[in-house]
Design a protein around this motif. Structure first.
Motif, PDB file in Angstrom:
ATOM      1  N   VAL A  68      10.595  -4.850 -15.788  1.00 33.64           N
ATOM      2  CA  VAL A  68      10.949  -4.650 -17.194  1.00 33.64           C
ATOM      3  C   VAL A  68       9.990  -3.689 -17.879  1.00 33.64           C
ATOM      4  O   VAL A  68      10.387  -2.929 -18.768  1.00 33.64           O
ATOM      5  CB  VAL A  68      11.053  -5.983 -17.970  1.00 33.64           C
ATOM      6  N   VAL A  69       8.713  -3.706 -17.475  1.00 36.78           N
ATOM      7  CA  VAL A  69       7.757  -2.727 -18.013  1.00 36.78           C
ATOM      8  C   VAL A  69       8.168  -1.324 -17.590  1.00 36.78           C
ATOM      9  O   VAL A  69       8.171  -0.385 -18.393  1.00 36.78           O
ATOM     10  CB  VAL A  69       6.328  -3.050 -17.546  1.00 36.78           C
ATOM     11  N   THR A  70       8.547  -1.171 -16.335  1.00 42.26           N
ATOM     12  CA  THR A  70       8.990   0.129 -15.840  1.00 42.26           C
ATOM     13  C   THR A  70      10.274   0.582 -16.535  1.00 42.26           C
ATOM     14  O   THR A  70      10.408   1.755 -16.907  1.00 42.26           O
ATOM     15  CB  THR A  70       9.213   0.066 -14.319  1.00 42.26           C
ATOM     16  N   LEU A  71      11.210  -0.338 -16.744  1.00 33.85           N
ATOM     17  CA  LEU A  71      12.456   0.024 -17.424  1.00 33.85           C
ATOM     18  C   LEU A  71      12.205   0.474 -18.864  1.00 33.85           C
ATOM     19  O   LEU A  71      12.818   1.429 -19.340  1.00 33.85           O
ATOM     20  CB  LEU A  71      13.423  -1.165 -17.405  1.00 33.85           C
ATOM     21  N   ARG A  77      11.176   7.341 -22.089  1.00 31.73           N
ATOM     22  CA  ARG A  77      10.984   8.651 -21.471  1.00 31.73           C
ATOM     23  C   ARG A  77       9.523   8.905 -21.107  1.00 31.73           C
ATOM     24  O   ARG A  77       9.084  10.067 -21.039  1.00 31.73           O
ATOM     25  CB  ARG A  77      11.524   9.761 -22.379  1.00 31.73           C
ATOM     26  N   ASP A  78       8.799   7.834 -20.857  1.00 26.45           N
ATOM     27  CA  ASP A  78       7.431   7.968 -20.364  1.00 26.45           C
ATOM     28  C   ASP A  78       7.403   8.133 -18.852  1.00 26.45           C
ATOM     29  O   ASP A  78       6.376   8.525 -18.293  1.00 26.45           O
ATOM     30  CB  ASP A  78       6.610   6.717 -20.725  1.00 26.45           C
ATOM     31  N   LEU A  79       8.528   7.799 -18.188  1.00 24.81           N
ATOM     32  CA  LEU A  79       8.601   7.824 -16.726  1.00 24.81           C
ATOM     33  C   LEU A  79       9.974   8.342 -16.318  1.00 24.81           C
ATOM     34  O   LEU A  79      10.989   7.801 -16.767  1.00 24.81           O
ATOM     35  CB  LEU A  79       8.371   6.412 -16.177  1.00 24.81           C
ATOM     36  N   PRO A  80      10.030   9.378 -15.472  1.00 18.47           N
ATOM     37  CA  PRO A  80      11.330   9.903 -15.016  1.00 18.47           C
ATOM     38  C   PRO A  80      12.092   8.881 -14.168  1.00 18.47           C
ATOM     39  O   PRO A  80      11.526   7.887 -13.699  1.00 18.47           O
ATOM     40  CB  PRO A  80      10.938  11.139 -14.195  1.00 18.47           C
ATOM     41  N   THR A  81      13.360   9.164 -13.940  1.00 16.77           N
ATOM     42  CA  THR A  81      14.230   8.210 -13.252  1.00 16.77           C
ATOM     43  C   THR A  81      13.792   7.931 -11.817  1.00 16.77           C
ATOM     44  O   THR A  81      13.700   6.770 -11.398  1.00 16.77           O
ATOM     45  CB  THR A  81      15.682   8.726 -13.252  1.00 16.77           C
ATOM     46  N   ALA A  82      13.535   8.957 -11.028  1.00 14.72           N
ATOM     47  CA  ALA A  82      13.190   8.755  -9.611  1.00 14.72           C
ATOM     48  C   ALA A  82      11.920   7.927  -9.438  1.00 14.72           C
ATOM     49  O   ALA A  82      11.903   6.966  -8.655  1.00 14.72           O
ATOM     50  CB  ALA A  82      13.076  10.097  -8.896  1.00 14.72           C
ATOM     51  N   PRO A  83      10.826   8.243 -10.139  1.00 10.68           N
ATOM     52  CA  PRO A  83       9.642   7.390 -10.031  1.00 10.68           C
ATOM     53  C   PRO A  83       9.888   5.965 -10.515  1.00 10.68           C
ATOM     54  O   PRO A  83       9.343   5.009  -9.944  1.00 10.68           O
ATOM     55  CB  PRO A  83       8.607   8.100 -10.913  1.00 10.68           C
ATOM     56  N   ALA A  84      10.702   5.808 -11.542  1.00 11.15           N
ATOM     57  CA  ALA A  84      10.994   4.466 -12.052  1.00 11.15           C
ATOM     58  C   ALA A  84      11.684   3.623 -10.982  1.00 11.15           C
ATOM     59  O   ALA A  84      11.348   2.445 -10.782  1.00 11.15           O
ATOM     60  CB  ALA A  84      11.857   4.551 -13.308  1.00 11.15           C
ATOM     61  N   ILE A  85      12.638   4.207 -10.284  1.00 10.60           N
ATOM     62  CA  ILE A  85      13.325   3.486  -9.211  1.00 10.60           C
ATOM     63  C   ILE A  85      12.336   3.130  -8.102  1.00 10.60           C
ATOM     64  O   ILE A  85      12.343   2.001  -7.582  1.00 10.60           O
ATOM     65  CB  ILE A  85      14.486   4.326  -8.657  1.00 10.60           C
ATOM     66  N   SER A  86      11.473   4.065  -7.741  1.00  8.12           N
ATOM     67  CA  SER A  86      10.473   3.802  -6.698  1.00  8.12           C
ATOM     68  C   SER A  86       9.517   2.690  -7.116  1.00  8.12           C
ATOM     69  O   SER A  86       9.161   1.829  -6.303  1.00  8.12           O
ATOM     70  CB  SER A  86       9.689   5.082  -6.397  1.00  8.12           C
ATOM     71  N   ALA A 132       9.169 -10.361 -24.425  1.00 10.44           N
ATOM     72  CA  ALA A 132       9.097  -9.503 -25.615  1.00 10.44           C
ATOM     73  C   ALA A 132       7.648  -9.291 -26.031  1.00 10.44           C
ATOM     74  O   ALA A 132       7.228  -8.170 -26.353  1.00 10.44           O
ATOM     75  CB  ALA A 132       9.896 -10.130 -26.760  1.00 10.44           C
ATOM     76  N   GLY A 133       6.869 -10.368 -26.019  1.00  3.44           N
ATOM     77  CA  GLY A 133       5.454 -10.244 -26.364  1.00  3.44           C
ATOM     78  C   GLY A 133       4.703  -9.372 -25.383  1.00  3.44           C
ATOM     79  O   GLY A 133       3.854  -8.559 -25.770  1.00  3.44           O
ATOM     80  N   LEU A 134       5.031  -9.514 -24.104  1.00  3.35           N
ATOM     81  CA  LEU A 134       4.388  -8.682 -23.079  1.00  3.35           C
ATOM     82  C   LEU A 134       4.647  -7.205 -23.333  1.00  3.35           C
ATOM     83  O   LEU A 134       3.725  -6.375 -23.249  1.00  3.35           O
ATOM     84  CB  LEU A 134       4.913  -9.085 -21.697  1.00  3.35           C
ATOM     85  N   ILE A 135       5.879  -6.854 -23.643  1.00  2.00           N
ATOM     86  CA  ILE A 135       6.221  -5.452 -23.904  1.00  2.00           C
ATOM     87  C   ILE A 135       5.462  -4.940 -25.124  1.00  2.00           C
ATOM     88  O   ILE A 135       4.904  -3.823 -25.112  1.00  2.00           O
ATOM     89  CB  ILE A 135       7.744  -5.291 -24.101  1.00  2.00           C
ATOM     90  N   GLN A 196      14.643 -12.425 -19.333  1.00  2.49           N
ATOM     91  CA  GLN A 196      13.563 -11.434 -19.332  1.00  2.49           C
ATOM     92  C   GLN A 196      14.065 -10.063 -19.774  1.00  2.49           C
ATOM     93  O   GLN A 196      13.382  -9.349 -20.514  1.00  2.49           O
ATOM     94  CB  GLN A 196      12.934 -11.369 -17.939  1.00  2.49           C
ATOM     95  N   LEU A 197      15.264  -9.702 -19.345  1.00  4.92           N
ATOM     96  CA  LEU A 197      15.835  -8.423 -19.756  1.00  4.92           C
ATOM     97  C   LEU A 197      16.123  -8.412 -21.260  1.00  4.92           C
ATOM     98  O   LEU A 197      15.878  -7.407 -21.941  1.00  4.92           O
ATOM     99  CB  LEU A 197      17.111  -8.143 -18.966  1.00  4.92           C
ATOM    100  N   VAL A 198      16.622  -9.532 -21.767  1.00  2.00           N
ATOM    101  CA  VAL A 198      16.836  -9.637 -23.224  1.00  2.00           C
ATOM    102  C   VAL A 198      15.502  -9.518 -23.955  1.00  2.00           C
ATOM    103  O   VAL A 198      15.386  -8.819 -24.972  1.00  2.00           O
ATOM    104  CB  VAL A 198      17.532 -10.970 -23.568  1.00  2.00           C
ATOM    105  N   GLY A 199      14.485 -10.191 -23.443  1.00  3.12           N
ATOM    106  CA  GLY A 199      13.167 -10.110 -24.059  1.00  3.12           C
ATOM    107  C   GLY A 199      12.603  -8.703 -24.018  1.00  3.12           C
ATOM    108  O   GLY A 199      11.990  -8.241 -24.993  1.00  3.12           O
ATOM    109  N   ALA A 200      12.794  -8.011 -22.899  1.00  7.00           N
ATOM    110  CA  ALA A 200      12.308  -6.638 -22.784  1.00  7.00           C
ATOM    111  C   ALA A 200      12.985  -5.727 -23.807  1.00  7.00           C
ATOM    112  O   ALA A 200      12.323  -4.893 -24.450  1.00  7.00           O
ATOM    113  CB  ALA A 200      12.543  -6.115 -21.374  1.00  7.00           C
TER     114      ALA A 200
END
Length: 217
Positions: A68-71, A77-86, A132-135, A196-200
């Motif tokens: 969720v941090v990566t998403l 737009r802090d991280l491009p798509t390919a690195p995010a998937i990796s 949500a708090g973590l994000i 977790q996704l809702v919280g993110a």
């Protein structure tokens, strides 16, 4: 550079999960049935490991260790798509490997599906709040402050949430592989991950709102 970052995400996820699961096993064995003492031991080890791993791997990968941090980083737009998937693949693999490692260290079956029931609205709400708090904390902090802020938030959320604050889809899957104190039944993982996704998403929207208000002020 990307290979180093993905390796850091894998190792960080592996070691974090091993710390969470392993300290849960050790705490439960030594607490002699006292769940509060077991949770206290689990909390202390998790906070210490998380702070150390963020400090160690933050300069290399950003120390996400969490899909969720990566998403959210990708969404911002802090991280491009390919690195995010990796990153996400490395986190999933690392968390599962970390649970297997913890099981091995305590001479348990390497993969032992958990029977620890964790389900219901209170658990899902807790996961949404913790995530949500973590994000909010993670994306409002640079690497050095994040090491203690993120670990402090997670440590506190172990105690003020009904779910003991997983706040991480990858570690949720990993913890389903151990029938120990930190485990979660495989059938309960979808509800946790959805929460977790809702919280993110909630945390990401709050970040945007707070940033806009800061600019206006």
């Amino acid at each position: 550079m990307m290979r180093r970052a993905v390796t850091a995400e894998f190792l960080g996820s592996l070691l974090l999960t091993a710390a969470v699961v392993g300290s849960g096993i050790m705490g439960e064995r030594l607490a002699d049935g006292n769940a509060a003492i077991a949770l206290l031991a689990n909390t202390g080890a998790t906070v210490a490991a998380l702070a150390t791993l963020i400090s160690l791997f933050g300069p290399i990968s950003g120390a996400h260790f969490n899909p969720v941090v990566t998403l959210v980083a990708w969404w911002r737009r802090d991280l491009p798509t390919a690195p995010a998937i990796s990153y996400i693949l490395a986190q999933l693999a690392g968390c599962c490997a970390g649970a297997v490692l913890a099981n091995a260290m305590f001479e348990l079956p390497l993969i032992d599906a958990s029977m620890h029931a964790r389900t219901g609205f209170s658990q899902w709400l807790s996961e949404a709040v913790a995530t949500a708090g973590l994000i909010l904390v993670a994306f409002s902090s640079s690497t050095i402050p994040a090491a203690w802020r993120v670990s402090a938030w997670i440590g506190a959320a172990y105690w003020f949430t009904a779910s003991t604050s997983f706040a991480n889809p990858a570690i949720t899957l990993g913890r389903s592989l151990t029938n120990s104190f930190a485990g979660i039944r495989p059938e309960d993982t979808p509800g946790f991950i959805a929460a977790q996704l809702v919280g993110a998403l909630t945390g990401a929207l709050l970040l945007r709102l707070l940033a806009e208000r800061k600019v206006i002020a």
